[in-house]
Design an enzyme around this catalytic site. Structure first.
Site, PDB file in Angstrom:
ATOM      1  N   PRO A   6       0.822  -1.220   0.000  1.00 15.05           N
ATOM      2  CA  PRO A   6       0.000   0.000   0.000  1.00 15.05           C
ATOM      3  C   PRO A   6       0.855   1.270   0.000  1.00 15.05           C
ATOM      4  O   PRO A   6       0.363   2.353  -0.302  1.00 15.05           O
ATOM      5  CB  PRO A   6      -0.817  -0.104   1.290  1.00 15.05           C
ATOM      6  CG  PRO A   6      -0.738  -1.531   1.704  1.00 15.05           C
ATOM      7  CD  PRO A   6       0.575  -2.048   1.193  1.00 15.05           C
ATOM      8  N   GLU A  15       1.850  -8.556   8.316  1.00 14.67           N
ATOM      9  CA  GLU A  15       1.970  -7.090   8.440  1.00 14.67           C
ATOM     10  C   GLU A  15       2.872  -6.519   7.349  1.00 14.67           C
ATOM     11  O   GLU A  15       2.893  -5.314   7.136  1.00 14.67           O
ATOM     12  CB  GLU A  15       2.497  -6.697   9.818  1.00 14.67           C
ATOM     13  CG  GLU A  15       1.600  -7.113  10.980  1.00 14.67           C
ATOM     14  CD  GLU A  15       0.121  -6.862  10.723  1.00 14.67           C
ATOM     15  OE1 GLU A  15      -0.258  -5.690  10.534  1.00 14.67           O
ATOM     16  OE2 GLU A  15      -0.636  -7.845  10.701  1.00 14.67           O
ATOM     17  N   ARG A  52      -1.621  -7.667 -21.010  1.00 18.91           N
ATOM     18  CA  ARG A  52      -2.501  -7.213 -22.100  1.00 18.91           C
ATOM     19  C   ARG A  52      -1.803  -6.281 -23.080  1.00 18.91           C
ATOM     20  O   ARG A  52      -2.255  -6.109 -24.201  1.00 18.91           O
ATOM     21  CB  ARG A  52      -3.710  -6.442 -21.543  1.00 18.91           C
ATOM     22  CG  ARG A  52      -4.614  -7.225 -20.643  1.00 18.91           C
ATOM     23  CD  ARG A  52      -5.778  -6.385 -20.167  1.00 18.91           C
ATOM     24  NE  ARG A  52      -6.749  -6.202 -21.236  1.00 18.91           N
ATOM     25  CZ  ARG A  52      -6.856  -5.145 -22.002  1.00 18.91           C
ATOM     26  NH1 ARG A  52      -6.072  -4.106 -21.810  1.00 18.91           N
ATOM     27  NH2 ARG A  52      -7.754  -5.099 -22.948  1.00 18.91           N
ATOM     28  N   ASP A  56      -9.145   0.974 -25.648  1.00 18.97           N
ATOM     29  CA  ASP A  56      -9.698   0.664 -24.343  1.00 18.97           C
ATOM     30  C   ASP A  56      -9.824   1.895 -23.458  1.00 18.97           C
ATOM     31  O   ASP A  56      -9.089   2.862 -23.612  1.00 18.97           O
ATOM     32  CB  ASP A  56      -8.813  -0.347 -23.615  1.00 18.97           C
ATOM     33  CG  ASP A  56      -9.585  -1.608 -23.293  1.00 18.97           C
ATOM     34  OD1 ASP A  56     -10.770  -1.480 -22.960  1.00 18.97           O
ATOM     35  OD2 ASP A  56      -8.999  -2.686 -23.384  1.00 18.97           O
TER      36      ASP A  56
HETATM   37  N1  4HQ Z   1      -1.153  -5.350   0.739  1.00 17.81           N
HETATM   38  N2  4HQ Z   1      -1.737  -2.811  -3.156  1.00 17.81           N
HETATM   39  C1  4HQ Z   1       0.756  -6.930   1.009  1.00 17.81           C
HETATM   40  C2  4HQ Z   1      -1.989  -4.505   0.045  1.00 17.81           C
HETATM   41  C3  4HQ Z   1      -1.636  -3.980  -1.292  1.00 17.81           C
HETATM   42  C4  4HQ Z   1      -2.359  -3.001  -1.994  1.00 17.81           C
HETATM   43  C5  4HQ Z   1      -1.489  -5.561   2.125  1.00 17.81           C
HETATM   44  C6  4HQ Z   1       0.088  -5.882   0.190  1.00 17.81           C
HETATM   45  C7  4HQ Z   1      -0.666  -6.531   2.876  1.00 17.81           C
HETATM   46  C8  4HQ Z   1       1.454  -7.595   3.222  1.00 17.81           C
HETATM   47  N3  4HQ Z   1      -0.614  -4.318  -2.063  1.00 17.81           N
HETATM   48  N4  4HQ Z   1       0.695  -6.642   2.416  1.00 17.81           N
HETATM   49  N5  4HQ Z   1      -3.450  -2.347  -1.603  1.00 17.81           N
HETATM   50  O1  4HQ Z   1      -3.023  -4.158   0.545  1.00 17.81           O
HETATM   51  O2  4HQ Z   1      -0.673  -3.615  -3.182  1.00 17.81           O
END
Ligand code: 4HQ
Length: 250
Positions: free
Chosen positions: A89, A116, A153, A168
């Protein structure tokens, strides 16, 4: 193009990557997707991939050494260095321009986090962190599959109809226009009007159809995602249509 995915759920990634358009491209040797089980890179009897966080707190962290060994092994496979991505994230938001940039790399490694997250030192081996959106998932497997799908793609030949890729939604930076197929009219309950396909689409007037689709795509984008219009890659016709759409309704 080659993708190597490192995960504690190899069956999930293998299954999903084998389906649909990506699956067909793998069969046709346009793509290689190699899935690696992180547990194969552990050295202990119980194949432990996680541990408690230093400093305390809830949850578990992916141990660094199995990930380092997985990367060392994968980097032996080809000549040259792959681009290593970590799904997180905290990463670069995945947009179509980012997808286009990634599609110019011949070799991507996707590290899927769990729990985590991963030990911070793994980031010394990561070229870029990529996020698929502002929400929390329980692992990086779905983000890795999203990245593979969107990038694959754009590899020539993966999608049968190159035209559809070029036209697209987002390929043009706008939302898509409405689509219809047969029948031209659907009868509904007695009290409701029949549901008809817009006449212009049945007219055979291709110049008109193109203009209608442009107007609909612009109207939807203005209504639902005005942020997409800010960067402005609109041609002269689109700018005119947009001005008309913004005028107060008479
Ligand atoms: N993760 N975009 C991996 C995500 C996530 C997201 C949460 C990735 C937990 C360990 N990854 N961890 N949104 O939510 O890429």
């Amino acid at each position: 193009m080659r993708f190597d995915v490192v995960t504690i759920f190899p069956a999930m990634v293998q299954q999903a990557a084998g389906a649909g358009i990506v699956g067909r491209a793998i069969e046709g040797r346009l793509l290689t997707v190699a899935v690696h089980d992180l547990r194969d890179f552990t050295t202990d009897r119980h194949r432990v991939v996680d541990d408690v966080p230093y400093g305390g707190g809830p949850g578990m962290v992916l141990k660094p050494e199995p990930l380092f060994r997985a990367l060392d092994t994968i980097e032996q496979i080809g000549e040259g260095r792959p681009t290593v991505l970590l799904t997180s994230p905290q990463g670069t938001p995945l947009t179509q321009p980012v997808v286009e940039r990634l599609s110019r790399q011949p070799w991507l490694v996707l590290l899927c986090g769990r729990y985590e997250g991963v030990d911070e030192r793994v980031r010394t081996r990561v070229d870029e962190e990529v996020s698929i959106g502002d929400y929390v998932l329980s692992g990086g497997e779905l983000p890795a599959l999203v990245i593979i799908d969107a990038v694959a793609r754009l590899v020539p030949g993966v999608v049968g109809d190159e035209q559809s890729v070029a036209e697209d939604s987002f390929g043009r930076g706008l939302l898509d226009f409405p689509h219809y197929t047969r029948p031209a009219e659907i009868a509904t309950s007695a009290s409701r009007e029949p549901l008809r396909v817009p006449d212009v689409l049945l007219s055979g007037n291709h110049a008109e159809i193109r203009r209608w689709r442009k107007r609909e795509a612009l109207a939807r984008t203005l209504e639902r995602r005005p942020d997409l219009l800010e960067h402005g890659e609109l041609d002269a016709e689109e700018q005119k249509l947009l001005r008309e759409l913004k005028l107060p309704k008479p």
